[in-house]
Design a protein around this motif. Structure first.
Motif, short mmCIF file in Angstrom:
data_model
loop_
_atom_site.label_atom_id
_atom_site.label_comp_id
_atom_site.label_asym_id
_atom_site.label_seq_id
_atom_site.Cartn_x
_atom_site.Cartn_y
_atom_site.Cartn_z
N GLY A 115 -0.28 -11.66 7.60
CA GLY A 115 -0.50 -10.47 8.41
C GLY A 115 -1.25 -9.45 8.10
O GLY A 115 -1.78 -9.55 7.15
N SER A 116 -1.41 -8.23 8.73
CA SER A 116 -2.20 -7.28 8.41
C SER A 116 -1.51 -6.18 8.79
O SER A 116 -0.94 -5.85 9.91
N PHE A 117 -1.77 -4.81 8.19
CA PHE A 117 -1.54 -3.70 8.82
C PHE A 117 -2.49 -2.69 8.57
O PHE A 117 -3.51 -2.74 7.40
N GLU A 118 -2.60 -1.53 9.17
CA GLU A 118 -3.71 -0.39 9.25
C GLU A 118 -3.25 0.82 8.75
O GLU A 118 -2.20 1.36 9.64
N VAL A 119 -3.79 1.43 8.00
CA VAL A 119 -3.14 2.86 7.55
C VAL A 119 -4.75 3.88 8.04
O VAL A 119 -5.61 3.65 7.45
N LEU A 120 -4.13 4.81 8.81
CA LEU A 120 -5.14 5.75 9.31
C LEU A 120 -4.93 7.11 8.67
O LEU A 120 -4.04 7.30 7.92
N PRO A 121 -6.04 7.99 8.59
CA PRO A 121 -5.99 9.32 7.94
C PRO A 121 -4.79 10.09 8.61
O PRO A 121 -4.46 9.85 9.90
N ALA A 142 0.75 -2.76 14.11
CA ALA A 142 0.95 -2.13 12.74
C ALA A 142 0.02 -1.59 12.35
O ALA A 142 -0.81 -1.71 11.66
N VAL A 143 0.10 -0.05 12.80
CA VAL A 143 -0.57 1.10 12.49
C VAL A 143 0.09 2.15 12.22
O VAL A 143 1.02 2.63 12.82
N VAL A 144 -0.17 2.90 10.96
CA VAL A 144 0.41 4.13 10.57
C VAL A 144 -0.47 4.93 10.03
O VAL A 144 -1.60 4.47 9.79
N THR A 145 -0.08 6.17 9.73
CA THR A 145 -0.90 7.29 9.08
C THR A 145 -0.58 7.18 7.77
O THR A 145 0.56 6.80 7.20
N THR A 176 16.92 -13.19 5.86
CA THR A 176 15.74 -12.46 6.21
C THR A 176 15.62 -11.52 5.17
O THR A 176 16.45 -10.82 4.69
N VAL A 177 14.25 -11.44 4.71
CA VAL A 177 13.93 -10.65 3.66
C VAL A 177 13.28 -9.61 4.33
O VAL A 177 12.16 -9.62 5.04
N VAL A 178 13.30 -8.44 3.68
CA VAL A 178 12.73 -6.92 4.38
C VAL A 178 12.21 -6.13 3.24
O VAL A 178 12.89 -5.72 2.33
N PHE A 179 10.78 -5.68 3.32
CA PHE A 179 10.48 -4.98 2.36
C PHE A 179 9.74 -3.69 3.00
O PHE A 179 9.34 -3.78 4.18
N ASP A 180 9.90 -2.59 2.55
CA ASP A 180 9.44 -1.20 2.99
C ASP A 180 8.14 -0.77 2.00
O ASP A 180 8.49 -0.93 0.82
N VAL A 181 7.19 -0.48 2.51
CA VAL A 181 6.02 -0.19 1.83
C VAL A 181 5.49 1.17 2.57
O VAL A 181 5.32 1.47 3.71
N ILE A 182 4.70 1.93 1.61
CA ILE A 182 4.19 3.13 1.90
C ILE A 182 2.60 3.13 1.06
O ILE A 182 2.79 2.85 0.01
N LYS A 183 1.69 3.30 1.87
CA LYS A 183 0.21 3.38 1.44
C LYS A 183 -0.43 4.71 1.79
O LYS A 183 -0.32 5.18 2.91
N SER A 184 -0.90 5.45 0.95
CA SER A 184 -1.49 6.64 1.07
C SER A 184 -2.98 6.43 1.21
O SER A 184 -3.73 7.47 2.04
N GLU A 185 -3.64 5.27 0.88
CA GLU A 185 -5.15 5.14 1.29
C GLU A 185 -5.41 4.49 2.35
O GLU A 185 -4.73 3.77 2.85
#
Length: 520
Positions: free
Chosen positions: A388-394, A317-320, A366-375
């Motif tokens: 759980g957790s996810f990481e946002v990279l530059p 769970a890693v996105v930019t 099943t419930v599904v959520f879509d999330v976008i984080k800019s920070e």
């Protein structure tokens, strides 16, 4: 001997005497007395002295005494203990004692208790009461709503401006409301909100008979559609005099919304936040606006919906920054009847999104959520008791290999017992380095097959599973956050119809011949 003497004097005198002794001696004496007498005496002492004495006793004896005391008195004493003493005593308290004492603790004190201890000791209590919540905050440049009018029976507000994807305050009082916020999908102008108190609505008869009602009120919005409201959050307060007069457990106070389509009340996720000398303050997640009821009961209701199998995609769970991430979980209705439920996604202890679902008794969806984080950062995720957790990279960072599943397909969607069904999905490496990934096929919550793929950055492939089921039923399929279902029916054999017909004919012929012989 001293214990026997103290049992013969008033609890106030006994408390005064023990307060003059060392905590160790007082603990030894109380340990020789019945738990009821010991609880009465400690209840007459200052909370500091009582806590000092309890800390000198065995945790089992201390837990027994606290169980005999009233919830608020026991909570006052527990708040004087250090963290280790608090945890040790709570570990020995039965569930009934915890449900009486813990709702009386302050939110800060409750957070001193390891969540793992609470989850294990209280497996069926709504988790929102056990975890901390950070209320959502609107952008600082958004003004408070403008008061159009305010009377003893209601009020009207105008939120002059909203920002897409952000929270905004739309109501700021009146009692029992403290504040209402909504998260909107669009930038809007002049969103109106009207609050009206209601005395005895006809819908009140559909509330459970065991609950008491503190207040009814309606909220209506204008210049906004239900689709433009992504989530809602309400802060409200309840008078302590009402709570005490009705014997209400502070964890059993809920905000309820009347669903006009379903013609029933739906309990909103509600958390006790704080209290002062006059009021207890609560926060609640809301999914829409209509008639509301603040209710309370003597006992804490059990959690009727359970979340399981949390999954975050891509995996790892890693996105930019600015890239979407998908969070999915299974929700099961463990109530004895069909009901509605607000499935809530929490990120870093703040409500992020919600899904309003209806489930039959024992059903799973099943419930599904879509999330976008800019920070940039690591975000903690919770759906029910699943975390759980996810990481946002530059945005400029090189992403490690990360895999996302899409285009789940089941062919055919209906088969007979013993036939094969093909289940396929597209797996893509959305990272920027080569990597491998285990694609797990889950049917009815269990992993039945796993295939490993190795993909270069940007590469994708289709993974196919072949499944045969021996029982007629509907089967739920999940691969990562993708979900669907297929059905299996019994195989039809022509002799199932022919044989019974032949038997009936044979019997009919035999009966006819017998009658012919009889009547000659």
């Amino acid at each position: 001997d001293v214990a026997g003497i103290l049992e013969g004097v008033s609890t106030g005198d006994a408390a005064d005497i023990l307060s003059e002794m060392s905590a160790g001696d007082a603990a030894d004496i109380l340990g020789q007395m019945g738990t009821g007498d010991a609880a009465d005496i400690l209840g007459q002492m200052g909370t500091g002295d009582a806590a000092d004495i309890l800390s000198e006793m065995s945790t089992g004896d201390a837990a027994d005494i606290l169980s005999e005391m009233g919830g608020s008195d026991a909570a006052d004493i527990l708040e004087q203990l250090n963290a280790d003493e608090l945890i040790a005593i709570l570990s020995d308290l039965p569930e009934s004692g915890l449900l009486e004492i813990l709702p009386e603790l302050s939110a800060e004190e409750l957070l001193r208790i390891p969540l793992s201890l609470l989850l294990e000791a209280l497996p069926d209590i709504p988790i929102i009461q056990l975890v901390g919540e950070i209320p959502p905050e609107p952008p600082s440049d958004l003004p408070l709503p403008v008061v159009v009018y305010e009377t003893t029976g209601g009020a009207r507000y105008i939120a002059v401006k909203t920002t897409a994807g952000e929270w905004v305050i739309i109501i700021d009082t009146p009692f029992p409301i403290e504040r209402v916020k909504i998260k909107v999908s669009d930038s809007l102008q002049n969103v109106g909100a009207t609050v009206e108190k209601v005395t005895s609505p006809s819908e009140a008869s559909k509330l459970p008979s065991e609950v008491k009602v503190a207040a009814f009120f309606t909220i209506t919005l204008d210049n906004i559609t239900s689709e433009q409201m992504l989530a809602g959050h309400m802060s409200f307060l309840v008078e302590k005099t009402w709570i005490e007069a009705n014997g209400i457990n502070k964890w059993a106070i809920f905000l309820n919304r009347y669903d006009e389509k379903a013609k029933k009340w739906v309990r909103m996720p509600t958390i006790k936040k704080r209290e002062d000398s006059r009021y207890v303050y609560y926060d609640a997640v809301i999914n829409d606006f209509s008639l509301f009821a603040i209710t309370g009961s003597h006992t804490v209701p059990r959690e009727g919906f359970k979340a399981s199998d949390l999954f975050i995609s891509p995996s790892p769970a890693v996105v930019t920054a600015g890239e979407p991430i998908t969070i999915a979980a299974d929700i099961k209705n463990e109530l004895g009847e069909a009901d509605k439920y607000v499935a809530t996604l929490w990120i870093d202890s703040t409500i992020e999104d919600m899904k309003y679902i209806t489930l039959a008794k024992g059903a799973i969806t099943t419930v599904v959520f879509d999330v976008i984080k800019s920070e940039v950062g690591i975000y903690k995720v919770r759906v029910g008791r699943q975390t759980g957790s996810f990481e946002v990279l530059p945005a400029a960072a090189v992403k490690p290999a990360a895999f996302k599943v899409s285009q789940l397909d089941i062919t055919p969607a209906e088969i007979k017992v013993g036939e094969k069904v093909a289940i396929s999905a597209v797996v893509a490496n959305v990272g920027e380095t080569k990597g491998s990934y285990d694609v797990k096929l889950k049917i009815n919550g269990k992993t039945v097959d796993t295939k490993t793929v190795i993909l270069d950055a940007g590469e994708s492939t289709t993974v196919i599973f072949s499944v045969t089921e021996a029982k007629a039923a509907i089967y739920r399929v999940r691969i990562d956050s993708q979900h669907s279902e297929f059905s299996v029916t019994k195989e039809f054999h022509w002799w199932w119809v022919v044989i019974p017909v032949v038997v009936v004919i044979i019997i009919a012929v035999a009966v006819t011949r017998r009658r012919q012989r009889h009547y000659g």
